[in-house]
Design a protein around this motif. Structure first.
Motif, PDB file in Angstrom:
ATOM      1  N   LEU A 262       0.865  -1.183   0.000  1.00 21.94           N
ATOM      2  CA  LEU A 262       0.000   0.000   0.000  1.00 21.94           C
ATOM      3  C   LEU A 262       0.895   1.225   0.000  1.00 21.94           C
ATOM      4  O   LEU A 262       1.770   1.363   0.857  1.00 21.94           O
ATOM      5  CB  LEU A 262      -0.909   0.014   1.225  1.00 21.94           C
ATOM      6  N   GLU A 263       0.674   2.113  -0.967  1.00 22.01           N
ATOM      7  CA  GLU A 263       1.448   3.346  -1.069  1.00 22.01           C
ATOM      8  C   GLU A 263       0.509   4.536  -0.971  1.00 22.01           C
ATOM      9  O   GLU A 263      -0.618   4.496  -1.481  1.00 22.01           O
ATOM     10  CB  GLU A 263       2.203   3.401  -2.395  1.00 22.01           C
ATOM     11  N   ALA A 264       0.978   5.590  -0.317  1.00 24.82           N
ATOM     12  CA  ALA A 264       0.169   6.798  -0.150  1.00 24.82           C
ATOM     13  C   ALA A 264       1.038   8.027  -0.340  1.00 24.82           C
ATOM     14  O   ALA A 264       2.227   8.026  -0.002  1.00 24.82           O
ATOM     15  CB  ALA A 264      -0.484   6.821   1.236  1.00 24.82           C
ATOM     16  N   GLY A 265       0.448   9.062  -0.891  1.00 24.51           N
ATOM     17  CA  GLY A 265       1.140  10.332  -1.062  1.00 24.51           C
ATOM     18  C   GLY A 265       0.220  11.470  -0.667  1.00 24.51           C
ATOM     19  O   GLY A 265      -0.999  11.388  -0.854  1.00 24.51           O
ATOM     20  N   LEU A 266       0.784  12.522  -0.085  1.00 26.91           N
ATOM     21  CA  LEU A 266      -0.004  13.665   0.359  1.00 26.91           C
ATOM     22  C   LEU A 266       0.710  14.954  -0.015  1.00 26.91           C
ATOM     23  O   LEU A 266       1.931  15.077   0.167  1.00 26.91           O
ATOM     24  CB  LEU A 266      -0.202  13.627   1.881  1.00 26.91           C
ATOM     25  N   ALA A 267      -0.035  15.905  -0.556  1.00 22.26           N
ATOM     26  CA  ALA A 267       0.488  17.250  -0.818  1.00 22.26           C
ATOM     27  C   ALA A 267      -0.545  18.234  -0.288  1.00 22.26           C
ATOM     28  O   ALA A 267      -1.713  18.198  -0.679  1.00 22.26           O
ATOM     29  CB  ALA A 267       0.716  17.463  -2.305  1.00 22.26           C
TER      30      ALA A 267
ATOM     31  N   LYS B 213       4.671   4.048   2.688  1.00 24.04           N
ATOM     32  CA  LYS B 213       4.580   2.757   2.008  1.00 24.04           C
ATOM     33  C   LYS B 213       4.572   1.643   3.034  1.00 24.04           C
ATOM     34  O   LYS B 213       5.349   1.658   3.987  1.00 24.04           O
ATOM     35  CB  LYS B 213       5.746   2.548   1.035  1.00 24.04           C
ATOM     36  N   ALA B 214       3.665   0.699   2.813  1.00 26.97           N
ATOM     37  CA  ALA B 214       3.603  -0.506   3.642  1.00 26.97           C
ATOM     38  C   ALA B 214       3.828  -1.708   2.742  1.00 26.97           C
ATOM     39  O   ALA B 214       2.999  -1.992   1.869  1.00 26.97           O
ATOM     40  CB  ALA B 214       2.252  -0.606   4.352  1.00 26.97           C
ATOM     41  N   ASP B 215       4.965  -2.373   2.927  1.00 23.55           N
ATOM     42  CA  ASP B 215       5.251  -3.613   2.201  1.00 23.55           C
ATOM     43  C   ASP B 215       4.613  -4.741   3.013  1.00 23.55           C
ATOM     44  O   ASP B 215       5.205  -5.239   3.976  1.00 23.55           O
ATOM     45  CB  ASP B 215       6.763  -3.798   2.068  1.00 23.55           C
ATOM     46  N   LEU B 216       3.407  -5.113   2.644  1.00 24.68           N
ATOM     47  CA  LEU B 216       2.640  -6.058   3.451  1.00 24.68           C
ATOM     48  C   LEU B 216       3.248  -7.458   3.442  1.00 24.68           C
ATOM     49  O   LEU B 216       3.206  -8.163   4.453  1.00 24.68           O
ATOM     50  CB  LEU B 216       1.190  -6.086   2.971  1.00 24.68           C
ATOM     51  N   ASN B 217       3.802  -7.871   2.305  1.00 20.79           N
ATOM     52  CA  ASN B 217       4.463  -9.179   2.273  1.00 20.79           C
ATOM     53  C   ASN B 217       5.634  -9.215   3.252  1.00 20.79           C
ATOM     54  O   ASN B 217       5.836 -10.201   3.971  1.00 20.79           O
ATOM     55  CB  ASN B 217       4.948  -9.485   0.860  1.00 20.79           C
TER      56      ASN B 217
ATOM     57  N   ALA C  51       7.270   6.109   6.451  1.00 20.27           N
ATOM     58  CA  ALA C  51       6.559   7.339   6.088  1.00 20.27           C
ATOM     59  C   ALA C  51       7.532   8.496   6.210  1.00 20.27           C
ATOM     60  O   ALA C  51       8.360   8.532   7.141  1.00 20.27           O
ATOM     61  CB  ALA C  51       5.351   7.557   6.991  1.00 20.27           C
ATOM     62  N   ARG C  52       7.427   9.429   5.269  1.00 13.74           N
ATOM     63  CA  ARG C  52       8.295  10.606   5.275  1.00 13.74           C
ATOM     64  C   ARG C  52       7.456  11.846   5.017  1.00 13.74           C
ATOM     65  O   ARG C  52       6.572  11.833   4.163  1.00 13.74           O
ATOM     66  CB  ARG C  52       9.392  10.484   4.211  1.00 13.74           C
ATOM     67  N   ALA C  53       7.767  12.912   5.737  1.00 12.72           N
ATOM     68  CA  ALA C  53       7.094  14.200   5.543  1.00 12.72           C
ATOM     69  C   ALA C  53       8.149  15.277   5.335  1.00 12.72           C
ATOM     70  O   ALA C  53       9.216  15.241   5.977  1.00 12.72           O
ATOM     71  CB  ALA C  53       6.215  14.534   6.744  1.00 12.72           C
ATOM     72  N   ARG C  54       7.838  16.217   4.458  1.00 13.08           N
ATOM     73  CA  ARG C  54       8.795  17.289   4.151  1.00 13.08           C
ATOM     74  C   ARG C  54       8.091  18.638   4.187  1.00 13.08           C
ATOM     75  O   ARG C  54       7.001  18.797   3.631  1.00 13.08           O
ATOM     76  CB  ARG C  54       9.415  17.052   2.780  1.00 13.08           C
TER      77      ARG C  54
END
Length: 275
Positions: free
Chosen positions: A127-132, A149-153, A175-178
């Motif tokens: 599962l990948e997510a992005g926020l702006a 990003k969550a590498d579920l495997n 998770a990273r925030a800038r």
């Protein structure tokens, strides 16, 4: 730069149960239909405020408008302002490969764009997510972006690893925030704990950017103790809530289906899962 770490023990969730719930959510979404009157559940109940305005329902290129909260406001709360808008675009929708959705929201001069992508939805592997988030009239300081990003495997592999196994080189959840003034990152690792539980390690790293690194380093040094306390308290509270929810008994598939369908019909999602 400040680096904080906290490990907590939480109740584990069975992978098959997790994937069953994920498939159920997709089944409910795919059982809906759209028309001139808006979106309808399989039983004919409308989904308030959701309308297909472009493309085919749940196909790449589809675009929807969504009323932020068409339900009646709670006591003491007011209705959303007319300036609020929300759109949802389907970028991909194939349960065998990936589902990708983009959401754009605008309210009170602030714009937010959220991107979600689930790989192999029938058996979720990542599962990948992005926020702006930005205020177009507020200057460069009123902007923030992030990715997760969550590498579920990798998560399930680490959760089932034998005792003494070396941890993976990369954390399965990151998770990273800038922001123009600094950046932050969070990493989650998991390993088996006694009694079939999980031990989850949470690592937070915070630092300044560019010319602000020296003053940011000084501020982090001065406030390191309260920052550490707040971090530990937040992790402990999240762990307690997770364990309480799981130990309270996960709902059956039929109960979860009914609860989710009811939440969509009322557009007022419950605070807790059904028992």
């Amino acid at each position: 730069m400040a680096r904080l770490h906290r490990a907590v023990v939480v109740t584990a969730v069975d992978r098959d149960r997790f994937e069953e719930c994920a498939a159920l959510l997709l089944d409910i979404a795919e059982s809906t239909r759209t028309g001139r009157g808006g979106a309808l559940l399989q039983d004919g109940r409308p989904v308030p405020g959701v309308r297909l305005v472009k493309g085919r329902h749940l196909r790449a290129g589809a675009r929807y408008t969504v009323a932020p909260n068409p339900a009646e406001p709670s006591p003491g709360k007011t209705q959303e302002t007319p300036g609020e808008t929300m759109t949802v675009r389907i970028r991909e929708w194939r349960r065998s490969t990936a589902i990708a959705v983009e959401q754009h929201m605008s309210a009170a001069g602030t714009e937010a764009r959220v991107r979600l992508r689930l790989t192999t939805p029938d058996r979720p592997s990542a599962l990948e997510a992005g926020l702006a988030l930005r205020n177009p009239s507020g200057g460069f300081l009123q902007r923030i972006s992030g990715r997760a990003k969550a590498d579920l495997n990798a998560w399930w592999a680490a959760a089932d690893a034998p005792a003494g196994a070396l941890p993976a080189a990369r954390a399965p959840v990151t998770a990273r925030a800038r922001h123009p003034l600094g950046r932050a990152s969070v990493a989650l690792r998991v390993r088996p704990a006694d009694g079939g539980a999980w031990e989850v390690g949470v690592t937070l790293t915070v630092s300044g950017r560019g010319l602000l690194r020296p003053p940011a380093a000084l501020a982090l040094l001065l406030f390191r103790i309260p920052l550490r306390r707040a971090f530990r308290s937040g992790v402990d509270e999240a762990a307690a809530r997770w364990t309480a929810a799981v130990d309270g008994g996960l709902p059956s598939a039929d109960a979860l289906r009914a609860e989710l369908a009811g939440a969509l019909a009322s557009r007022n999602p419950p605070d807790t899962l059904p028992r």
